[in-house]
Scaffold this active site. Structure first.
Site, short mmCIF file in Angstrom:
data_model
loop_
_atom_site.label_atom_id
_atom_site.label_comp_id
_atom_site.label_asym_id
_atom_site.label_seq_id
_atom_site.Cartn_x
_atom_site.Cartn_y
_atom_site.Cartn_z
CE LYS A 71 -48.99 -90.77 -10.57
NZ LYS A 71 -47.68 -91.38 -10.35
CG ASN A 92 -47.07 -90.18 -15.47
OD1 ASN A 92 -47.18 -90.68 -16.59
ND2 ASN A 92 -45.94 -89.66 -15.02
CG ASP A 109 -44.72 -92.31 -12.72
OD1 ASP A 109 -44.03 -91.28 -12.68
OD2 ASP A 109 -45.87 -92.39 -12.24
N GLY A 133 -42.92 -104.24 -2.14
CA GLY A 133 -44.08 -103.35 -2.20
C GLY A 133 -44.94 -103.68 -3.41
CB ALA A 134 -47.82 -105.11 -4.22
CB ALA A 137 -44.46 -96.78 -7.26
CG LEU A 229 -39.36 -96.63 -7.27
CD1 LEU A 229 -38.47 -97.83 -7.49
CD2 LEU A 229 -40.78 -96.95 -7.64
P1 NAP Z 1 -48.59 -96.76 -2.35
O1 NAP Z 1 -49.47 -97.09 -3.52
O2 NAP Z 1 -49.21 -96.08 -1.17
O3 NAP Z 1 -47.93 -98.14 -1.83
C1 NAP Z 1 -47.18 -98.17 -0.66
C2 NAP Z 1 -46.49 -99.53 -0.52
O4 NAP Z 1 -45.73 -99.50 0.69
C3 NAP Z 1 -47.44 -100.71 -0.41
O5 NAP Z 1 -46.87 -101.82 -1.02
C4 NAP Z 1 -47.54 -100.90 1.09
O6 NAP Z 1 -47.86 -102.21 1.49
C5 NAP Z 1 -46.11 -100.62 1.50
N1 NAP Z 1 -46.05 -100.28 2.92
C6 NAP Z 1 -46.50 -99.15 3.52
N2 NAP Z 1 -46.27 -99.23 4.85
C7 NAP Z 1 -45.66 -100.42 5.09
C8 NAP Z 1 -45.19 -101.07 6.26
N3 NAP Z 1 -45.26 -100.48 7.47
N4 NAP Z 1 -44.60 -102.27 6.13
C9 NAP Z 1 -44.51 -102.88 4.92
N5 NAP Z 1 -44.95 -102.30 3.77
C10 NAP Z 1 -45.53 -101.10 3.86
O7 NAP Z 1 -47.37 -95.86 -2.78
P2 NAP Z 1 -46.66 -95.79 -4.23
O8 NAP Z 1 -47.32 -94.75 -5.01
O9 NAP Z 1 -46.59 -97.19 -4.76
O10 NAP Z 1 -45.20 -95.26 -3.84
C11 NAP Z 1 -44.26 -96.10 -3.19
C12 NAP Z 1 -42.95 -95.32 -3.03
O11 NAP Z 1 -42.39 -95.02 -4.29
C13 NAP Z 1 -43.18 -93.99 -2.33
O12 NAP Z 1 -42.20 -93.83 -1.36
C14 NAP Z 1 -43.02 -92.96 -3.42
O13 NAP Z 1 -42.46 -91.78 -2.92
C15 NAP Z 1 -42.05 -93.65 -4.37
N6 NAP Z 1 -42.21 -93.20 -5.77
C16 NAP Z 1 -41.15 -92.62 -6.39
C17 NAP Z 1 -41.26 -92.18 -7.69
C18 NAP Z 1 -40.07 -91.54 -8.37
O14 NAP Z 1 -40.24 -90.85 -9.37
N7 NAP Z 1 -38.88 -91.75 -7.90
C19 NAP Z 1 -42.46 -92.34 -8.38
C20 NAP Z 1 -43.53 -92.95 -7.73
C21 NAP Z 1 -43.40 -93.37 -6.42
P3 NAP Z 1 -49.40 -102.64 1.73
O15 NAP Z 1 -49.95 -102.88 0.38
O16 NAP Z 1 -49.30 -103.85 2.56
O17 NAP Z 1 -50.07 -101.50 2.44
#
Ligand code: NAP
Length: 459
Positions: A71, A92, A109, A133-134, A137, A229
């Site tokens: 992306k 995306n 998105d 979360g940061a 998404a 999300l």
């Molecule tokens: P990502 O870039 O991998 O980010 C993951 C986030 O989760 C980071 O902020 C990370 O914190 C945090 N995290 C992971 N493990 C953790 C823990 N043990 N304790 C605290 N924080 C933790 O993922 P993303 O792409 O942003 O996606 C995030 C979620 O959104 C996913 O579940 C995805 O399925 C969902 N999503 C949904 C849609 C939809 O269409 N509904 C679209 C996109 C994403 P750190 O930075 O500290 O590692």
């Protein structure tokens, strides 16, 4: 849809791509709108990304979706970029632009989430928002919150520098200081007593359904609306905690749906009608939540019980007769319910049990009462529960099958055959509308009918 010389190709590039739900959404929309395009996933390695985008253009590919891990990198391969995608730093969707001899990048998105919350009447204007979360998404969420006029946005992350970086970029882009980065564990420092929360971490994703990023019940007392999300499971632990504390909770399956619909509209320069979006949403839910049930509708005597039982046995599935279930629930026979409470009360009972089934039923063949799909809400629920087969036979065949049965309130009195003809004519379009497949049972050939059901009614 016949693939022919006019068929347009749309692709998804990512790695991996095997589990994507996007083909379900896009190919369903094309089918329902009669648009001659086909959507196919392509696994692309990072080293080959630029070549893939160039090659797609030369192959006259109409558009592409882009997913993890490309992306950000794909931004180098586009000829133009939408402002929001630029600020979010992620693309995306690629839309073909002939004049520029390449693709323009969008972030649908963000637009998908915006459309979801607007549809759910969640207004962010002058509200305080907390984003948990940061990651990738969360960036789109921050942008959307600023666009929607949130007063303050607390961006909480386990790794503070990531939250700080996003906050800096977004505050600059919007010339504001509304985005406040914080370490996740500092959540108690949030002073406002009413907040709207977006859960944008990966915590709680199936199969880790018992996990939640913040456990503290005191925090949830502040939450008026919580949007997770994550959409699988349908109700995450985060959502449960929001609801237990009195807030409204949503998952973001609609975000997934709408980001696709918006991309589809950009590629094809069309507006996807609401009824088609609703139909595709039902299909999407069935896929995501693996509603592997079979639902049988049709007039009395069409064989829903007989063939349904045989089909369940052959597929090692459970069998459930909705009418029997209602009789047990009401503690009286169906003629008695009609007589004492009226048809409307009976239909309401049907709606209630279908709502239950839509949450709990799995691996089951459900035989429905003949009038069950008459209510629009019931028809929608039936499609949510599983793939729907409409069993049909001629009025004459139906009459032969039911003429001795005195337990059919609608057939008492004179000229039952005439009544059957009239009612079948009236109900046929309703059954056809709710059905994924029509199955002819006139032959009474059990083996052939069950085979037909097995081939056409499994997910
Ligand atoms: P990502 O870039 O991998 O980010 C993951 C986030 O989760 C980071 O902020 C990370 O914190 C945090 N995290 C992971 N493990 C953790 C823990 N043990 N304790 C605290 N924080 C933790 O993922 P993303 O792409 O942003 O996606 C995030 C979620 O959104 C996913 O579940 C995805 O399925 C969902 N999503 C949904 C849609 C939809 O269409 N509904 C679209 C996109 C994403 P750190 O930075 O500290 O590692």
């Amino acid at each position: 849809m016949e693939i022919n010389g006019h068929t347009r190709l749309i692709g998804l590039i990512g790695n991996p791509v095997e589990h994507t739900l996007s083909p379900v959404i896009h190919n369903n929309i094309s089918k329902r709108m009669g648009i001659n395009s086909v959507y196919v996933p392509f696994q692309v390695e990072t080293e080959g990304l630029q070549d893939a985008v160039k090659g797609a253009y030369e192959l006259n590919v109409l558009g592409m979706n882009v997913t993890v891990p490309h992306k950000n990198d794909v931004m180098e391969s586009v000829v133009a970029i939408d402002d929001a995608a630029n600020a979010i730093g992620a693309v995306n969707t690629l839309v073909r632009v002939e004049e520029l001899h390449g693709y323009k990048g969008y972030n649908t998105d963000m637009l998908g989430l915006q459309r979801q919350i607007r549809e759910d009447d969640v207004s962010l204007r002058d509200e305080t928002v907390v984003i948990l979360g940061a990651g990738g998404a969360a960036k789109a969420v921050v942008y959307m919150c600023l666009l929607e006029g949130a007063k303050r946005i607390y961006l909480l992350n386990r790794t503070l520098p990531k939250a700080k970086e996003i906050a800096k970029g977004m505050n600059e882009a919007f010339a504001t200081d509304a985005v406040v980065p914080m370490e996740l564990k500092s959540y108690t420092q949030i002073e406002e007593d009413k907040v709207i929360v977006f859960q944008a971490t990966s915590i709680g994703l199936s199969p880790n359904v018992e996990q939640v990023v913040l456990e503290d019940k005191a925090f949830y007392k502040k939450v008026t609306v919580g949007v997770d999300l994550i959409y699988n499971p349908a109700e995450t632990k985060f959502m449960q905690l929001v609801e237990e504390a009195g807030g409204k909770a949503y998952n973001a399956l609609k975000m997934l749906l709408y980001q696709a619909v918006i991309a589809y509209e950009l590629w094809h320069d069309v507006k996807v009608p609401k009824d088609i979006i609703d139909e595709v949403y039902v299909e999407l839910k069935r896929r995501v939540y693996k509603k592997d049930n079979i639902v049988l509708v049709g007039f009395m005597g069409s064989g829903k019980t007989t063939f349904g039982k045989a089909c369940a046995k052959s597929l090692s599935m459970e069998f459930l007769d909705a009418d029997e279930y209602i009789v047990k629930r009401a503690g009286k026979s169906i003629p008695k319910i009609f007589e004492e409470d009226g048809e409307e009360a009976f239909r309401t009972l049907e709606t209630q049990i279908l709502q239950e089934f839509s949450k709990n039923l799995c691996n089951t063949v459900l035989a429905t009462g003949g009038g069950m799909p008459l209510r629009k809400e019931n028809a929608r629920l039936l499609r949510e529960i599983g793939r729907v087969g409409y069993l049909t036979a001629t009025p004459k065949e139906i009459y032969e099958r039911v003429k001795e049965d005195t337990n059919r309130p609608l057939l008492q009195g004179e000229n039952p055959f005439g009544k059957i003809c009239d009612m079948m004519k009236q109900r046929k379009p309703i059954y056809e509308q709710v059905a994924d497949v029509i199955i002819d049972t006139n032959s009474n050939d059990m083996e052939a009918i069950v085979e037909d059901m097995k081939v056409h009614l499994r997910l």
